[in-house]
Write a protein that holds these residues in place. Structure first.
Motif, PDB file in Angstrom:
ATOM      1  N   LEU A   9      -4.889  16.972 -18.601  1.00  0.00           N
ATOM      2  CA  LEU A   9      -6.336  16.869 -18.559  1.00  0.00           C
ATOM      3  C   LEU A   9      -6.770  16.336 -17.200  1.00  0.00           C
ATOM      4  CD1 LEU A   9      -7.019  15.321 -22.088  1.00  0.00           C
ATOM      5  CD2 LEU A   9      -7.331  17.702 -21.374  1.00  0.00           C
ATOM      6  N   ALA A  10      -7.858  16.893 -16.654  1.00  0.00           N
ATOM      7  CA  ALA A  10      -8.346  16.466 -15.348  1.00  0.00           C
ATOM      8  C   ALA A  10      -8.783  15.013 -15.400  1.00  0.00           C
ATOM      9  CB  ALA A  10      -9.506  17.353 -14.917  1.00  0.00           C
ATOM     10  N   ALA A  11      -8.467  14.279 -14.364  1.00  0.00           N
ATOM     11  CA  ALA A  11      -8.833  12.874 -14.276  1.00  0.00           C
ATOM     12  C   ALA A  11      -9.439  12.618 -12.908  1.00  0.00           C
ATOM     13  CB  ALA A  11      -7.591  11.995 -14.496  1.00  0.00           C
ATOM     14  N   ALA A  12      -9.921  11.399 -12.697  1.00  0.00           N
ATOM     15  CA  ALA A  12     -10.544  11.053 -11.435  1.00  0.00           C
ATOM     16  C   ALA A  12      -9.490  10.881 -10.343  1.00  0.00           C
ATOM     17  CB  ALA A  12     -11.361   9.771 -11.588  1.00  0.00           C
ATOM     18  N   SER A  13      -9.824  11.265  -9.132  1.00  0.00           N
ATOM     19  CA  SER A  13      -8.933  11.202  -7.996  1.00  0.00           C
ATOM     20  C   SER A  13      -9.787  10.904  -6.769  1.00  0.00           C
ATOM     21  CB  SER A  13      -8.211  12.554  -7.849  1.00  0.00           C
ATOM     22  OG  SER A  13      -7.346  12.568  -6.740  1.00  0.00           O
ATOM     23  N   ARG A  14      -9.237  10.154  -5.808  1.00  0.00           N
ATOM     24  CA  ARG A  14     -10.009   9.841  -4.598  1.00  0.00           C
ATOM     25  C   ARG A  14      -9.844  10.951  -3.555  1.00  0.00           C
ATOM     26  NH1 ARG A  14      -7.296   4.503  -2.631  1.00  0.00           N
ATOM     27  NH2 ARG A  14      -5.527   5.875  -3.098  1.00  0.00           N
ATOM     28  N   ALA A  15     -10.914  11.208  -2.822  1.00  0.00           N
ATOM     29  CA  ALA A  15     -10.858  12.169  -1.722  1.00  0.00           C
ATOM     30  C   ALA A  15     -11.954  11.833  -0.723  1.00  0.00           C
ATOM     31  CB  ALA A  15     -11.037  13.594  -2.239  1.00  0.00           C
ATOM     32  N   VAL A  16     -11.674  12.052   0.548  1.00  0.00           N
ATOM     33  CA  VAL A  16     -12.711  11.907   1.565  1.00  0.00           C
ATOM     34  C   VAL A  16     -13.536  13.185   1.571  1.00  0.00           C
ATOM     35  CG1 VAL A  16     -13.172  11.724   4.040  1.00  0.00           C
ATOM     36  CG2 VAL A  16     -11.432  10.277   2.976  1.00  0.00           C
ATOM     37  N   ARG A  17     -14.855  13.026   1.531  1.00  0.00           N
ATOM     38  CA  ARG A  17     -15.764  14.166   1.495  1.00  0.00           C
ATOM     39  C   ARG A  17     -16.884  13.960   2.514  1.00  0.00           C
ATOM     40  NH1 ARG A  17     -12.325  16.339  -0.861  1.00  0.00           N
ATOM     41  NH2 ARG A  17     -12.340  17.347  -2.906  1.00  0.00           N
ATOM     42  N   GLU A  25     -19.552   8.759  10.689  1.00  0.00           N
ATOM     43  CA  GLU A  25     -20.567   8.202   9.791  1.00  0.00           C
ATOM     44  C   GLU A  25     -20.840   9.079   8.575  1.00  0.00           C
ATOM     45  OE1 GLU A  25     -22.617  11.020  12.491  1.00  0.00           O
ATOM     46  OE2 GLU A  25     -21.154   9.402  12.806  1.00  0.00           O
ATOM     47  N   VAL A  26     -20.443  10.353   8.601  1.00  0.00           N
ATOM     48  CA  VAL A  26     -20.691  11.233   7.454  1.00  0.00           C
ATOM     49  C   VAL A  26     -19.528  11.256   6.475  1.00  0.00           C
ATOM     50  CG1 VAL A  26     -22.222  12.672   8.844  1.00  0.00           C
ATOM     51  CG2 VAL A  26     -19.825  13.353   8.544  1.00  0.00           C
ATOM     52  N   LEU A  27     -18.447  10.522   6.774  1.00  0.00           N
ATOM     53  CA  LEU A  27     -17.272  10.518   5.905  1.00  0.00           C
ATOM     54  C   LEU A  27     -17.428   9.481   4.800  1.00  0.00           C
ATOM     55  CD1 LEU A  27     -14.491  10.636   8.653  1.00  0.00           C
ATOM     56  CD2 LEU A  27     -15.321  12.550   7.268  1.00  0.00           C
ATOM     57  N   ASP A  28     -17.165   9.898   3.585  1.00  0.00           N
ATOM     58  CA  ASP A  28     -17.236   8.992   2.432  1.00  0.00           C
ATOM     59  C   ASP A  28     -16.026   9.205   1.533  1.00  0.00           C
ATOM     60  OD1 ASP A  28     -19.830   7.622   2.734  1.00  0.00           O
ATOM     61  OD2 ASP A  28     -20.660   9.642   2.496  1.00  0.00           O
ATOM     62  N   VAL A  29     -15.588   8.130   0.882  1.00  0.00           N
ATOM     63  CA  VAL A  29     -14.533   8.233  -0.124  1.00  0.00           C
ATOM     64  C   VAL A  29     -15.216   8.421  -1.476  1.00  0.00           C
ATOM     65  CG1 VAL A  29     -12.554   7.124  -1.201  1.00  0.00           C
ATOM     66  CG2 VAL A  29     -13.020   6.756   1.235  1.00  0.00           C
ATOM     67  N   ARG A  30     -14.868   9.505  -2.145  1.00  0.00           N
ATOM     68  CA  ARG A  30     -15.506   9.833  -3.426  1.00  0.00           C
ATOM     69  C   ARG A  30     -14.466   9.920  -4.531  1.00  0.00           C
ATOM     70  NH1 ARG A  30     -19.782  13.336  -1.805  1.00  0.00           N
ATOM     71  NH2 ARG A  30     -20.841  12.334  -0.040  1.00  0.00           N
ATOM     72  N   ALA A 108      -6.758  17.053   3.374  1.00  0.00           N
ATOM     73  CA  ALA A 108      -5.521  16.298   3.189  1.00  0.00           C
ATOM     74  C   ALA A 108      -5.742  14.827   2.879  1.00  0.00           C
ATOM     75  CB  ALA A 108      -4.639  16.419   4.434  1.00  0.00           C
ATOM     76  N   VAL A 109      -6.875  14.247   3.308  1.00  0.00           N
ATOM     77  CA  VAL A 109      -7.096  12.824   3.049  1.00  0.00           C
ATOM     78  C   VAL A 109      -7.662  12.697   1.640  1.00  0.00           C
ATOM     79  CG1 VAL A 109      -8.068  10.663   3.872  1.00  0.00           C
ATOM     80  CG2 VAL A 109      -7.523  12.466   5.509  1.00  0.00           C
ATOM     81  N   ALA A 110      -6.754  12.714   0.694  1.00  0.00           N
ATOM     82  CA  ALA A 110      -7.091  12.716  -0.729  1.00  0.00           C
ATOM     83  C   ALA A 110      -5.859  12.323  -1.520  1.00  0.00           C
ATOM     84  CB  ALA A 110      -7.571  14.104  -1.171  1.00  0.00           C
ATOM     85  N   ASP A 111      -6.071  11.857  -2.734  1.00  0.00           N
ATOM     86  CA  ASP A 111      -4.934  11.499  -3.578  1.00  0.00           C
ATOM     87  C   ASP A 111      -4.077  12.707  -3.915  1.00  0.00           C
ATOM     88  OD1 ASP A 111      -5.307   8.745  -3.771  1.00  0.00           O
ATOM     89  OD2 ASP A 111      -6.677   8.924  -5.479  1.00  0.00           O
ATOM     90  N   HIS A 112      -4.708  13.881  -4.038  1.00  0.00           N
ATOM     91  CA  HIS A 112      -3.977  15.089  -4.408  1.00  0.00           C
ATOM     92  C   HIS A 112      -4.436  16.273  -3.551  1.00  0.00           C
ATOM     93  CE1 HIS A 112      -3.835  12.639  -8.139  1.00  0.00           C
ATOM     94  NE2 HIS A 112      -2.628  13.160  -8.264  1.00  0.00           N
ATOM     95  N   PHE A 293      -4.250   2.956   8.231  1.00  0.00           N
ATOM     96  CA  PHE A 293      -5.457   2.477   7.568  1.00  0.00           C
ATOM     97  C   PHE A 293      -5.419   2.892   6.106  1.00  0.00           C
ATOM     98  CE2 PHE A 293      -6.646   2.909  11.976  1.00  0.00           C
ATOM     99  CZ  PHE A 293      -7.612   1.934  12.227  1.00  0.00           C
ATOM    100  N   PRO A 294      -5.980   2.093   5.202  1.00  0.00           N
ATOM    101  CA  PRO A 294      -6.178   2.582   3.839  1.00  0.00           C
ATOM    102  C   PRO A 294      -7.302   3.606   3.830  1.00  0.00           C
ATOM    103  CG  PRO A 294      -7.216   0.434   4.105  1.00  0.00           C
ATOM    104  CD  PRO A 294      -6.468   0.710   5.383  1.00  0.00           C
ATOM    105  N   ILE A 295      -7.350   4.429   2.808  1.00  0.00           N
ATOM    106  CA  ILE A 295      -8.349   5.488   2.749  1.00  0.00           C
ATOM    107  C   ILE A 295      -9.769   4.929   2.824  1.00  0.00           C
ATOM    108  CG2 ILE A 295      -8.377   5.540   0.222  1.00  0.00           C
ATOM    109  CD1 ILE A 295      -8.836   8.567   0.386  1.00  0.00           C
ATOM    110  N   GLU A 296      -9.970   3.722   2.298  1.00  0.00           N
ATOM    111  CA  GLU A 296     -11.311   3.134   2.316  1.00  0.00           C
ATOM    112  C   GLU A 296     -11.818   2.866   3.732  1.00  0.00           C
ATOM    113  OE1 GLU A 296      -9.368   2.513  -1.521  1.00  0.00           O
ATOM    114  OE2 GLU A 296      -8.768   1.989   0.532  1.00  0.00           O
ATOM    115  N   GLN A 297     -10.903   2.842   4.708  1.00  0.00           N
ATOM    116  CA  GLN A 297     -11.297   2.593   6.107  1.00  0.00           C
ATOM    117  C   GLN A 297     -11.228   3.873   6.941  1.00  0.00           C
ATOM    118  OE1 GLN A 297      -9.190  -0.780   7.796  1.00  0.00           O
ATOM    119  NE2 GLN A 297      -9.429  -1.973   5.922  1.00  0.00           N
ATOM    120  N   ILE A 298     -11.514   5.008   6.318  1.00  0.00           N
ATOM    121  CA  ILE A 298     -11.415   6.292   7.003  1.00  0.00           C
ATOM    122  C   ILE A 298     -12.321   6.360   8.224  1.00  0.00           C
ATOM    123  CG2 ILE A 298     -13.107   7.316   5.408  1.00  0.00           C
ATOM    124  CD1 ILE A 298     -10.181   9.128   7.212  1.00  0.00           C
ATOM    125  N   ARG A 299     -13.504   5.791   8.141  1.00  0.00           N
ATOM    126  CA  ARG A 299     -14.405   5.865   9.292  1.00  0.00           C
ATOM    127  C   ARG A 299     -13.829   5.130  10.498  1.00  0.00           C
ATOM    128  NH1 ARG A 299     -20.578   5.040   6.882  1.00  0.00           N
ATOM    129  NH2 ARG A 299     -20.518   6.792   5.396  1.00  0.00           N
TER     130      ARG A 299
END
Length: 318
Positions: A9-17, A25-30, A108-112, A293-299
């Motif tokens: 079943l699909a679950a939540a996953s982090r990805a930069v969008r 400044e337009v990069l966000d972790v979603r 590529a900057v995503a959990d999957h 860097f951790p994904i949360e610090q992508i900017r």
């Protein structure tokens, strides 16, 4: 226990969008739904994603993005490493848990990531990660390794050559300098004064870029330069021509110059990445990781990488 053909079943996953093109400044972790592997595909749980100049270059504006087939909303980054955690129907040669690395264009900057093992370009490919190559290192290989390999093939250096490499301290330069040295060539690498020791560590003889470069290169190589690779723009092309290097032995990767070969990762020979990974395992090629860097610090990571003064590679940990 999950089998290779089960679809969880699909679950939540982090990805930069990014919803629009622009700078960091337009990069966000979603949080997004986990992608699922379809027929002929594998899904990779990403543990590291390497950054490259092309990542922010091709997403800086809509016109450039369109040349790569990108429209918002879109992800970010291409180089990844991790482990296969889902295998689609019809896939052979890859199994759950296999360590892999490769390219997933602007996602590529995503959990999957979901990729096709049969893919042949950095936009959509995966390779087995050899024992002896850690995931951070594996995540730096695809774009820069392919590009450097293609550039070296274009000028074909050997033991009788002296190669001038412009922008030798950058992400592609790390590979280009060492591959040229492995070929037996002498390498002169341009960079800032502060990068001299770093370039020596890669095997290059450093020379400071800027006004007077031709004279400084002549002083280092009075017998002449026989090939040149410009990894930054066109300055090295013009210097090489001034030094008498024929156009047939000059290559660029970031600009088009009439009469000069322009190489990119898509031009790399089959098996180039596997050969580079094997060189890493053998200790003949090393990839300096300048920062993680951790994904949360992508900017912050992209701001550092886009400054073009990083000695080595920038990697996102996931």
């Amino acid at each position: 226990m999950q089998t290779e053909n089960e679809q969880p079943l699909a679950a939540a996953s982090r990805a930069v969008r990014m919803d629009s093109f622009g700078g960091p400044e337009v990069l966000d972790v979603r949080e997004v739904l986990e992608p699922q592997a379809g027929p002929g595909q594998v899904r990779v749980r990403v543990t590291a994603a390497g950054l490259n100049p092309m990542d922010w270059f091709m997403t800086a504006d809509a016109d450039t993005a369109a040349r790569f087939g990108l429209t918002p909303p879109v992800g970010f980054g291409t180089d990844y490493a991790g482990a296969v955690d889902q295998v689609g129907d019809g896939v052979s040669g890859f199994a759950l848990g296999d360590r892999v690395f490769g390219g997933a264009l602007s996602r590529a900057v995503a959990d999957h990531v979901v990729v096709a093992p049969s893919g042949e370009t950095a936009a959509n490919e995966t390779h087995h990660t050899p024992d002896g190559v850690d995931d951070r290192t594996a995540a730096t290989l695809t774009i820069a390794g392919r590009t450097a390999s293609a550039a070296l093939d274009a000028v074909n250096p050997g033991p009788d050559d002296t190669v001038l490499i412009g922008g030798a301290g950058g992400g592609v330069g790390v590979f280009a300098v060492q591959l040229a040295r492995i070929s037996g060539a002498r390498v002169i690498g341009t960079g800032s004064a502060a990068s001299a020791d770093y370039l020596r560590g890669l095997g290059a003889e450093p020379v400071t870029y800027g006004d007077g470069l031709a004279e400084r290169v002549r002083a280092l190589a009075p017998d002449g330069v026989t090939a040149a690779i410009d990894l930054h723009g066109t300055d090295t092309v013009h210097i090489a021509r001034e030094l008498g290097v024929p156009d047939s032995r000059i290559c660029t990767i970031a600009a088009q110059v009439d009469g000069v070969v322009a190489a990119n990762g898509a031009n790399a020979a089959p098996g180039a990445l596997e050969e580079i990974a094997d060189l890493v395992v053998a200790g003949r090629l090393r990839v300096p990781v300048a920062a993680t860097f951790p994904i949360e610090q992508i900017r912050a990571a992209v701001e550092l990488q886009a400054g073009r003064h990083v000695k080595g590679k920038v990697v996102i940990d996931l």
